[in-house]
Design a protein around this motif. Sequence first.
Motif, PDB file in Angstrom:
ATOM      1  N   PHE A  40       4.984 -24.469  40.031  1.00 26.31           N
ATOM      2  CA  PHE A  40       6.384 -24.626  39.655  1.00 26.31           C
ATOM      3  C   PHE A  40       7.273 -24.111  40.773  1.00 26.31           C
ATOM      4  O   PHE A  40       7.018 -23.061  41.343  1.00 26.31           O
ATOM      5  N   VAL A  41       8.318 -24.867  41.078  1.00 25.72           N
ATOM      6  CA  VAL A  41       9.267 -24.497  42.117  1.00 25.72           C
ATOM      7  C   VAL A  41      10.660 -24.481  41.502  1.00 25.72           C
ATOM      8  O   VAL A  41      11.104 -25.483  40.939  1.00 25.72           O
ATOM      9  N   GLN A  42      11.331 -23.334  41.573  1.00 26.75           N
ATOM     10  CA  GLN A  42      12.669 -23.215  40.998  1.00 26.75           C
ATOM     11  C   GLN A  42      13.639 -24.121  41.741  1.00 26.75           C
ATOM     12  O   GLN A  42      13.637 -24.189  42.966  1.00 26.75           O
ATOM     13  N   GLN A  43      14.486 -24.823  40.990  1.00 28.19           N
ATOM     14  CA  GLN A  43      15.506 -25.689  41.571  1.00 28.19           C
ATOM     15  C   GLN A  43      16.840 -24.963  41.511  1.00 28.19           C
ATOM     16  O   GLN A  43      17.404 -24.789  40.443  1.00 28.19           O
ATOM     17  N   GLY A  44      17.343 -24.533  42.636  1.00 23.15           N
ATOM     18  CA  GLY A  44      18.623 -23.835  42.678  1.00 23.15           C
ATOM     19  C   GLY A  44      18.553 -22.445  42.073  1.00 23.15           C
ATOM     20  O   GLY A  44      17.486 -21.935  41.757  1.00 23.15           O
ATOM     21  N   SER A  45      19.715 -21.832  41.904  1.00 20.02           N
ATOM     22  CA  SER A  45      19.766 -20.490  41.329  1.00 20.02           C
ATOM     23  C   SER A  45      19.815 -20.568  39.807  1.00 20.02           C
ATOM     24  O   SER A  45      19.985 -21.649  39.235  1.00 20.02           O
ATOM     25  N   LYS A  46      19.666 -19.430  39.155  1.00 22.10           N
ATOM     26  CA  LYS A  46      19.741 -19.417  37.694  1.00 22.10           C
ATOM     27  C   LYS A  46      21.127 -19.885  37.263  1.00 22.10           C
ATOM     28  O   LYS A  46      22.106 -19.705  37.974  1.00 22.10           O
ATOM     29  N   LEU A  47      21.200 -20.511  36.107  1.00 24.31           N
ATOM     30  CA  LEU A  47      22.458 -21.023  35.590  1.00 24.31           C
ATOM     31  C   LEU A  47      23.000 -20.072  34.534  1.00 24.31           C
ATOM     32  O   LEU A  47      22.318 -19.758  33.568  1.00 24.31           O
ATOM     33  N   VAL A  48      24.208 -19.603  34.738  1.00 23.44           N
ATOM     34  CA  VAL A  48      24.891 -18.745  33.772  1.00 23.44           C
ATOM     35  C   VAL A  48      26.244 -19.375  33.507  1.00 23.44           C
ATOM     36  O   VAL A  48      27.051 -19.516  34.419  1.00 23.44           O
ATOM     37  N   GLY A  49      26.474 -19.782  32.272  1.00 19.85           N
ATOM     38  CA  GLY A  49      27.717 -20.453  31.923  1.00 19.85           C
ATOM     39  C   GLY A  49      28.924 -19.540  32.061  1.00 19.85           C
ATOM     40  O   GLY A  49      28.839 -18.334  31.888  1.00 19.85           O
ATOM     41  N   SER A  50      30.050 -20.139  32.369  1.00 18.59           N
ATOM     42  CA  SER A  50      31.285 -19.360  32.494  1.00 18.59           C
ATOM     43  C   SER A  50      31.996 -19.290  31.149  1.00 18.59           C
ATOM     44  O   SER A  50      31.732 -20.069  30.240  1.00 18.59           O
ATOM     45  N   GLY A  51      32.893 -18.339  31.030  1.00 18.67           N
ATOM     46  CA  GLY A  51      33.714 -18.213  29.832  1.00 18.67           C
ATOM     47  C   GLY A  51      33.065 -17.479  28.677  1.00 18.67           C
ATOM     48  O   GLY A  51      33.612 -17.448  27.587  1.00 18.67           O
ATOM     49  N   ALA A  52      31.913 -16.884  28.899  1.00 19.81           N
ATOM     50  CA  ALA A  52      31.260 -16.140  27.823  1.00 19.81           C
ATOM     51  C   ALA A  52      32.108 -14.941  27.433  1.00 19.81           C
ATOM     52  O   ALA A  52      32.719 -14.295  28.275  1.00 19.81           O
ATOM     53  N   VAL A  53      32.137 -14.652  26.137  1.00 18.69           N
ATOM     54  CA  VAL A  53      32.883 -13.510  25.617  1.00 18.69           C
ATOM     55  C   VAL A  53      31.872 -12.533  25.027  1.00 18.69           C
ATOM     56  O   VAL A  53      31.201 -12.840  24.045  1.00 18.69           O
ATOM     57  N   GLY A  54      31.734 -11.371  25.628  1.00 19.35           N
ATOM     58  CA  GLY A  54      30.805 -10.364  25.127  1.00 19.35           C
ATOM     59  C   GLY A  54      29.370 -10.660  25.532  1.00 19.35           C
ATOM     60  O   GLY A  54      29.108 -11.291  26.546  1.00 19.35           O
ATOM     61  N   LEU A  55      28.434 -10.212  24.720  1.00 24.25           N
ATOM     62  CA  LEU A  55      27.002 -10.363  24.985  1.00 24.25           C
ATOM     63  C   LEU A  55      26.535 -11.713  24.442  1.00 24.25           C
ATOM     64  O   LEU A  55      26.046 -11.816  23.326  1.00 24.25           O
ATOM     65  N   ALA A  56      26.702 -12.741  25.222  1.00 24.26           N
ATOM     66  CA  ALA A  56      26.506 -14.111  24.750  1.00 24.26           C
ATOM     67  C   ALA A  56      25.057 -14.453  24.409  1.00 24.26           C
ATOM     68  O   ALA A  56      24.804 -15.251  23.520  1.00 24.26           O
ATOM     69  N   HIS A  57      24.100 -13.894  25.101  1.00 27.86           N
ATOM     70  CA  HIS A  57      22.684 -14.270  24.953  1.00 27.86           C
ATOM     71  C   HIS A  57      22.490 -15.755  25.230  1.00 27.86           C
ATOM     72  O   HIS A  57      21.806 -16.458  24.482  1.00 27.86           O
ATOM     73  N   GLN A  58      23.081 -16.249  26.315  1.00 31.07           N
ATOM     74  CA  GLN A  58      22.917 -17.650  26.697  1.00 31.07           C
ATOM     75  C   GLN A  58      21.444 -17.944  26.928  1.00 31.07           C
ATOM     76  O   GLN A  58      20.737 -17.178  27.549  1.00 31.07           O
ATOM     77  N   GLY A  59      20.995 -19.062  26.424  1.00 32.56           N
ATOM     78  CA  GLY A  59      19.604 -19.452  26.571  1.00 32.56           C
ATOM     79  C   GLY A  59      18.769 -19.203  25.338  1.00 32.56           C
ATOM     80  O   GLY A  59      17.567 -19.413  25.338  1.00 32.56           O
ATOM     81  N   TYR A  60      19.402 -18.784  24.244  1.00 31.72           N
ATOM     82  CA  TYR A  60      18.646 -18.541  23.012  1.00 31.72           C
ATOM     83  C   TYR A  60      18.006 -19.830  22.515  1.00 31.72           C
ATOM     84  O   TYR A  60      16.870 -19.847  22.079  1.00 31.72           O
ATOM     85  N   SER A  61      18.749 -20.925  22.582  1.00 35.06           N
ATOM     86  CA  SER A  61      18.225 -22.247  22.252  1.00 35.06           C
ATOM     87  C   SER A  61      18.608 -23.208  23.361  1.00 35.06           C
ATOM     88  O   SER A  61      19.701 -23.115  23.915  1.00 35.06           O
ATOM     89  N   VAL A  62      17.723 -24.140  23.653  1.00 35.03           N
ATOM     90  CA  VAL A  62      17.967 -25.113  24.713  1.00 35.03           C
ATOM     91  C   VAL A  62      17.506 -26.490  24.241  1.00 35.03           C
ATOM     92  O   VAL A  62      16.439 -26.620  23.657  1.00 35.03           O
ATOM     93  N   ALA A  63      18.326 -27.500  24.506  1.00 36.73           N
ATOM     94  CA  ALA A  63      17.929 -28.886  24.280  1.00 36.73           C
ATOM     95  C   ALA A  63      18.054 -29.610  25.612  1.00 36.73           C
ATOM     96  O   ALA A  63      19.036 -29.432  26.329  1.00 36.73           O
ATOM     97  N   VAL A  64      17.057 -30.415  25.945  1.00 36.55           N
ATOM     98  CA  VAL A  64      17.040 -31.130  27.211  1.00 36.55           C
ATOM     99  C   VAL A  64      16.957 -32.626  26.928  1.00 36.55           C
ATOM    100  O   VAL A  64      16.179 -33.057  26.066  1.00 36.55           O
ATOM    101  N   SER A  65      17.758 -33.410  27.651  1.00 44.96           N
ATOM    102  CA  SER A  65      17.744 -34.863  27.467  1.00 44.96           C
ATOM    103  C   SER A  65      16.393 -35.440  27.878  1.00 44.96           C
ATOM    104  O   SER A  65      15.626 -34.814  28.615  1.00 44.96           O
TER     105      SER A  65
END
Length: 89
Positions: A40-65
């Motif tokens: 496995f080869v990582q593509q780019g840097s980790k993705l962290v969404g903008s505009g989070a308020v507080g402890l968002a826990h981004q990545g708890y659920s993921v859906a991929v097309s």
Amino acid sequence: MHTRVVEAAPVWRETGWTMAGRAGAVLGALIVAHAAAAQFVQQGSKLVGSGAVGLAHQGYSVAVSADGNTAVVTGYGDDAFAGAAWVYT
């Protein structure tokens, strides 16, 4: 043949991995990689969404097309547990 992999990391801190519930900014992140020749080869840097308020826990659920080019990532802790979603294309 290449396979795209999306790894969710809901307890990612800017300082690295952590256990949920510890003090600090638990932002969450998404890692995208592709597999070829049994590695496995990582593509780019980790993705962290903008505009989070507080402890968002981004990545708890993921859906991929089906084509692997779009991901929807949730953060159940955003805005005092109101929750949020981020779309990456």
